[in-house]
Design a protein around this motif. Structure first.
Motif, PDB file in Angstrom:
ATOM      1  N   VAL A 241       0.843  -1.204   0.000  1.00 55.41           N
ATOM      2  CA  VAL A 241       0.000   0.000   0.000  1.00 55.41           C
ATOM      3  C   VAL A 241       0.873   1.248   0.000  1.00 55.41           C
ATOM      4  CG1 VAL A 241      -1.693   1.327   1.307  1.00 55.41           C
ATOM      5  CG2 VAL A 241      -1.936  -1.153   1.143  1.00 55.41           C
ATOM      6  N   LYS A 242       1.941   1.231   0.807  1.00 54.85           N
ATOM      7  CA  LYS A 242       2.837   2.383   0.889  1.00 54.85           C
ATOM      8  C   LYS A 242       3.514   2.649  -0.451  1.00 54.85           C
ATOM      9  CE  LYS A 242       6.742   4.232   3.505  1.00 54.85           C
ATOM     10  NZ  LYS A 242       7.735   3.974   4.582  1.00 54.85           N
ATOM     11  N   GLU A 243       4.010   1.586  -1.110  1.00 48.21           N
ATOM     12  CA  GLU A 243       4.685   1.751  -2.401  1.00 48.21           C
ATOM     13  C   GLU A 243       3.712   2.244  -3.479  1.00 48.21           C
ATOM     14  OE1 GLU A 243       8.142  -1.716  -2.017  1.00 48.21           O
ATOM     15  OE2 GLU A 243       6.126  -2.240  -2.722  1.00 48.21           O
ATOM     16  N   LEU A 244       2.512   1.703  -3.457  1.00 50.28           N
ATOM     17  CA  LEU A 244       1.504   2.148  -4.431  1.00 50.28           C
ATOM     18  C   LEU A 244       1.116   3.611  -4.215  1.00 50.28           C
ATOM     19  CD1 LEU A 244      -0.822  -0.994  -4.472  1.00 50.28           C
ATOM     20  CD2 LEU A 244       0.588  -0.183  -6.377  1.00 50.28           C
ATOM     21  N   SER A 245       0.995   4.038  -2.957  1.00 49.52           N
ATOM     22  CA  SER A 245       0.581   5.413  -2.642  1.00 49.52           C
ATOM     23  C   SER A 245       1.646   6.444  -3.021  1.00 49.52           C
ATOM     24  CB  SER A 245       0.235   5.534  -1.157  1.00 49.52           C
ATOM     25  OG  SER A 245       1.373   5.251  -0.362  1.00 49.52           O
ATOM     26  N   GLN A 246       2.896   5.976  -3.225  1.00 52.19           N
ATOM     27  CA  GLN A 246       3.966   6.886  -3.632  1.00 52.19           C
ATOM     28  C   GLN A 246       3.970   7.131  -5.143  1.00 52.19           C
ATOM     29  OE1 GLN A 246       7.472   4.983  -2.045  1.00 52.19           O
ATOM     30  NE2 GLN A 246       7.152   5.793   0.036  1.00 52.19           N
ATOM     31  N   PHE A 247       3.191   6.339  -5.871  1.00 48.56           N
ATOM     32  CA  PHE A 247       3.079   6.539  -7.307  1.00 48.56           C
ATOM     33  C   PHE A 247       2.247   7.800  -7.558  1.00 48.56           C
ATOM     34  CE2 PHE A 247       0.928   5.339 -11.427  1.00 48.56           C
ATOM     35  CZ  PHE A 247       2.044   5.487 -12.212  1.00 48.56           C
ATOM     36  N   PRO A 248       2.739   8.769  -8.381  1.00 50.71           N
ATOM     37  CA  PRO A 248       2.077  10.073  -8.540  1.00 50.71           C
ATOM     38  C   PRO A 248       0.597  10.014  -8.904  1.00 50.71           C
ATOM     39  CG  PRO A 248       4.247  10.114  -9.555  1.00 50.71           C
ATOM     40  CD  PRO A 248       4.009   8.687  -9.142  1.00 50.71           C
ATOM     41  N   ARG A 251      -3.340   7.691  -4.840  1.00 44.92           N
ATOM     42  CA  ARG A 251      -3.391   8.248  -3.493  1.00 44.92           C
ATOM     43  C   ARG A 251      -3.520   7.073  -2.519  1.00 44.92           C
ATOM     44  NH1 ARG A 251      -1.743  11.806  -5.845  1.00 44.92           N
ATOM     45  NH2 ARG A 251      -2.439  13.977  -6.031  1.00 44.92           N
ATOM     46  N   TYR A 252      -3.436   7.338  -1.258  1.00 45.21           N
ATOM     47  CA  TYR A 252      -3.475   6.273  -0.253  1.00 45.21           C
ATOM     48  C   TYR A 252      -4.788   5.490  -0.330  1.00 45.21           C
ATOM     49  CZ  TYR A 252      -3.328   3.904   4.258  1.00 45.21           C
ATOM     50  OH  TYR A 252      -3.337   2.946   5.246  1.00 45.21           O
ATOM     51  N   THR A 253      -5.895   6.206  -0.514  1.00 45.99           N
ATOM     52  CA  THR A 253      -7.207   5.537  -0.584  1.00 45.99           C
ATOM     53  C   THR A 253      -7.266   4.583  -1.773  1.00 45.99           C
ATOM     54  OG1 THR A 253      -8.225   7.507   0.374  1.00 45.99           O
ATOM     55  CG2 THR A 253      -9.696   5.926  -0.676  1.00 45.99           C
ATOM     56  N   LEU A 254      -6.773   5.041  -2.944  1.00 46.38           N
ATOM     57  CA  LEU A 254      -6.775   4.202  -4.130  1.00 46.38           C
ATOM     58  C   LEU A 254      -5.803   3.031  -3.968  1.00 46.38           C
ATOM     59  CD1 LEU A 254      -7.680   3.565  -6.999  1.00 46.38           C
ATOM     60  CD2 LEU A 254      -5.972   5.199  -7.838  1.00 46.38           C
ATOM     61  N   ALA A 255      -4.673   3.254  -3.311  1.00 47.66           N
ATOM     62  CA  ALA A 255      -3.692   2.180  -3.072  1.00 47.66           C
ATOM     63  C   ALA A 255      -4.331   1.061  -2.241  1.00 47.66           C
ATOM     64  CB  ALA A 255      -2.463   2.739  -2.375  1.00 47.66           C
TER      65      ALA A 255
END
Length: 293
Positions: A241-248, A251-255
């Protein structure tokens, strides 16, 4: 009767000078009343006669001017392309001749000589002879050869060949050569490229704040995406989740939604992206190029 006698006695009791004064007073009153009734006090205004005489004299002067063969109204030089109805009427043109010129001008065409004017309007030779000395055409019409040689030698700009560069290899100086891109906007483009490791499409210029459609159009003429070897790809089926949320684009919710969908349905394929809650479908083509499945 008694009253009349008393009045008479009172009058007779006046002195001689008083009686004369009363008589004179009544005489003056009678004269004034007669003067008022019999004399005419109306005033006479001779200004109307003067005005009528002046107008009559002016009419005579005007008629004499018209009879005078030497009298001619002064005509100033003019461009025949802009003759109005009134101007044409004063010059002696008929309605049909004026209409031909106006119809020709509506086609955004110009007459550039007296001969062309006659060809368009069909005016007679005699009328053209009286009008043409006053025709005034622009300088470039009079000196066509001179203007053509001048522009042929010096004024016609050479078409500059556009060199197309790879947007992922462009420097700040390269970007600032584009009209409309200054110091700050060029920094924003390079910062955006740094986040992704590189651009995968020129459509990503629409996500750079401050770039107008006109400037983006100029960018598309000078830059393209050639190399994508430096872009940072993310494995959507292994990333946390953390790695996905860092993708521009995420966002954290989408991750979190991606991880939930993955845990419930197994590995995600490209066609599954639209099934994930909150996924930006409008950018799916660009996002997919940054993902590994």
């Amino acid at each position: 009767m008694t009253n009349d006698n008393s009045i008479l006695q009172s009058i007779l009791s006046y002195s001689k000078s008083q009686r004369i004064g009363i008589v004179l007073l009544f005489t003056i009153i009678i004269i004034c009343q007669g003067f008022y009734f019999f004399c005419d006090f109306k005033t006479f205004d001779d200004s109307g006669k003067d005005k009528a005489n002046w107008l009559a004299n002016q009419s005579v002067i005007d008629s004499l001017k018209l009879l005078d063969k030497n009298y001619k109204p002064k005509i100033y030089p003019f461009n025949p392309n802009f003759i109005t109805d009134f101007k044409g009427y004063k010059l002696g043109m008929s309605v049909a001749e004026i209409d031909r010129l106006l119809a020709y001008r509506k086609q955004n065409k110009f007459v550039n000589s007296a001969e062309e004017f006659q060809a368009v309007t069909k005016v007679s030779d005699s009328l053209l002879k009286t009008m043409s000395p006053y025709f005034k055409f622009p300088d470039w019409v009079k000196n066509k050869k001179e203007y053509r040689s001048k522009y042929a030698k010096n004024e016609i700009p050479k078409t500059e060949k556009i060199i197309i560069l790879d947007i992922n290899e462009a420097t700040k100086e390269d970007l600032m050569k584009i009209y409309g891109i200054g110091d700050k906007i060029s920094d924003r483009i390079l910062e955006q490229k740094s986040k992704f490791g590189g651009f995968v499409s020129m459509e990503q210029m629409n996500d750079v704040w401050g770039l107008s459609p006109e400037v983006i159009e100029r960018l598309n003429k000078h830059f393209v995406v050639k190399s994508t070897s430096t872009i940072k790809k993310i494995n959507i089926n292994n990333a946390s989740v953390k790695e996905l949320s860092q993708f521009p684009f995420f966002r954290y919710t989408l991750a979190k939604e991606i991880v939930i969908y993955r845990s419930m349905n197994g590995d995600i394929k490209i066609e599954d992206l639209t099934k994930i809650k909150g996924f930006p479908v409008d950018k799916i083509k660009i996002i997919a190029l940054y993902l590994e499945f």
